[in-house]
Design a protein around this motif. Structure first.
Motif, short mmCIF file in Angstrom:
data_model
loop_
_atom_site.label_atom_id
_atom_site.label_comp_id
_atom_site.label_asym_id
_atom_site.label_seq_id
_atom_site.Cartn_x
_atom_site.Cartn_y
_atom_site.Cartn_z
N TYR A 171 -15.38 64.00 31.92
CA TYR A 171 -14.87 62.76 32.53
C TYR A 171 -15.63 62.47 33.83
O TYR A 171 -15.97 61.31 34.12
N HIS A 234 -7.15 48.72 20.83
CA HIS A 234 -8.05 49.78 21.26
C HIS A 234 -7.45 50.51 22.46
O HIS A 234 -8.12 50.74 23.46
N VAL A 235 -6.18 50.88 22.36
CA VAL A 235 -5.45 51.37 23.52
C VAL A 235 -6.05 52.66 24.09
O VAL A 235 -6.04 52.88 25.31
N GLU A 236 -6.63 53.51 23.23
CA GLU A 236 -7.23 54.75 23.74
C GLU A 236 -8.41 54.44 24.66
O GLU A 236 -8.56 55.04 25.74
N LYS A 237 -9.27 53.52 24.27
CA LYS A 237 -10.40 53.13 25.12
C LYS A 237 -9.91 52.40 26.37
O LYS A 237 -10.49 52.55 27.44
N LEU A 239 -7.12 53.01 27.93
CA LEU A 239 -6.63 54.05 28.85
C LEU A 239 -7.79 54.78 29.52
O LEU A 239 -7.70 55.16 30.69
N VAL A 240 -8.88 55.00 28.79
CA VAL A 240 -10.05 55.63 29.38
C VAL A 240 -10.59 54.78 30.53
O VAL A 240 -10.92 55.29 31.61
#
Length: 370
Positions: A171, A234-237, A239-240
């Motif tokens: 990260y 695209h909730v994972e992206k 959140l990233v």
């Protein structure tokens, strides 16, 4: 069956003591603290060892003028003698020399004027009063920052973010590549006026400007509903891009105020700062009237959703663009903490966010490829 009998026998030994479970939990917590302290102590000692070895190598090289072949021989001998200890590759020993040359013996700051390698960075430090939390980061974190972040103020910021937001090394690398530090501070906000100083700093570090939603590309005209749906898809992206610690609570989140229904574009919660984040999306440039609605939503979330232990709700207005002077005027007398940021679509974000920490060998290969 034997295990059940043993457990029953152990339960009988408690002798009916009602506080046994509490006592056991307290002891386990103390053991956990001791284990964590041992890990921190071991990490600090390893960093000091690397610093000392780097000093030995630097001084010997200056005195005897040896080259890379000596490092290769040292690497072989040390690996043979300490097969259980990793980190004695030629590349890693070269990094130890750089580590020694750049930081002081206390591992809190870059060296003084006697270090030619650190000379270019010393000039940056005159107006700043901080010490680098080098000892609180692992070797791979320090190595990435040593190699990829030369500006000391930026390096300090990435170190603090890695510690407080629990960034793993992958990260951290992506944050550096995306220039998160460069984005930090551009956010129009009233946090200093509406929050205590430590909280205001934490919230400023949590948010950025602009946000890059590369997963969304529209060939024709789009509106905020299209953006909302795309982000949820695209909730994972999403959140990233928002950063560490965010949990997605919902899109068009329903609240009822005095018998009327209202719908928040996107509601999130940050588990590190214990705050709700109300996000309002606009497909236009910033307009002052947007702030009133966001202020209303923050007040409603504070009263309806917040529980004991939650901090004040933060509002974030995402626009296609903003005039900073208009934004500052609009925020001046607002009592709720609100930030205004731009968002951009269609730019590429790095792929492959891995949860596991890379090994020393992996980080060496990645550094050698640059």
């Amino acid at each position: 069956m034997a295990k059940n009998i043993d457990k029953q026998a152990i339960d009988n030994l408690a002798d009916g003591f009602r506080g046994y479970a509490t006592l056991l939990r307290k002891i386990k917590q103390r053991v956990l603290i001791a284990q964590q302290r041992a890990i921190y102590a071991a990490n600090e000692e390893m960093l000091r060892m690397y610093w000392d070895i780097g000093g030995m190598l630097q001084q010997s090289q200056e005195a005897d003028g040896w080259g890379k072949k000596t490092l290769q021989r040292l690497s072989v001998d040390l690996k043979n003698d300490y097969s259980e200890i990793k980190g004695f590759s030629v590349r890693n020993m070269q990094c130890m020399i750089q580590f020694f040359n750049e930081y002081n013996q206390e591992l809190t700051m870059v060296k003084g004027a006697d270090s030619s390698i650190a000379q270019s960075m010393i000039a940056q430090l005159g107006e700043y009063n901080f010490s680098l939390p080098i000892k609180h980061l692992g070797w791979t974190h320090n190595l990435i920052l040593l190699q990829q972040v030369k500006d000391i103020r930026a390096r300090y910021w990435y170190m603090v973010q890695s510690i407080t937001s629990h960034w793993n090394t992958r990260y951290l690398q992506e944050a550096i590549k995306l220039d998160d530090y460069g984005k930090h501070g551009a956010l129009a906000n009233n946090f200093t006026a509406t929050l205590p100083v430590p909280e205001a700093n934490d919230v400023k570090a949590m948010l950025k400007d602009p946000y890059i939603f590369d997963m969304l590309t529209f060939t024709e005209q789009y509106n905020e509903r299209d953006v909302e749906i795309g982000l949820v898809k695209h909730v994972e992206k999403f959140l990233v891009e928002m950063g560490a610690g965010f949990a997605f609570m919902g899109r068009q989140y329903h609240i009822n105020v005095s018998g009327d229904d209202y719908y928040i574009d996107i509601l999130m919660y940050n588990t590190f700062l214990h705050r709700y984040l109300v996000i309002e999306l606009k497909d236009t440039e910033f307009m002052p009237e947007y702030i009133g609605k966001l202020n209303f939503y923050c007040s409603a979330v504070d009263d309806i959703l917040c529980r004991e232990g939650d901090n004040r709700t933060i509002g974030l207005l995402l626009c296609k663009s903003k005039d900073r002077i208009k934004a500052e005027y609009a925020l001046r007398d607002i009592q709720k903490p609100i930030g205004i940021s731009d968002y951009e679509l269609g730019q590429a974000l790095p792929k492959d966010f891995r949860g596991s920490l890379p090994t020393i060998e992996e980080i060496e290969k990645e550094l050698e490829s640059h």
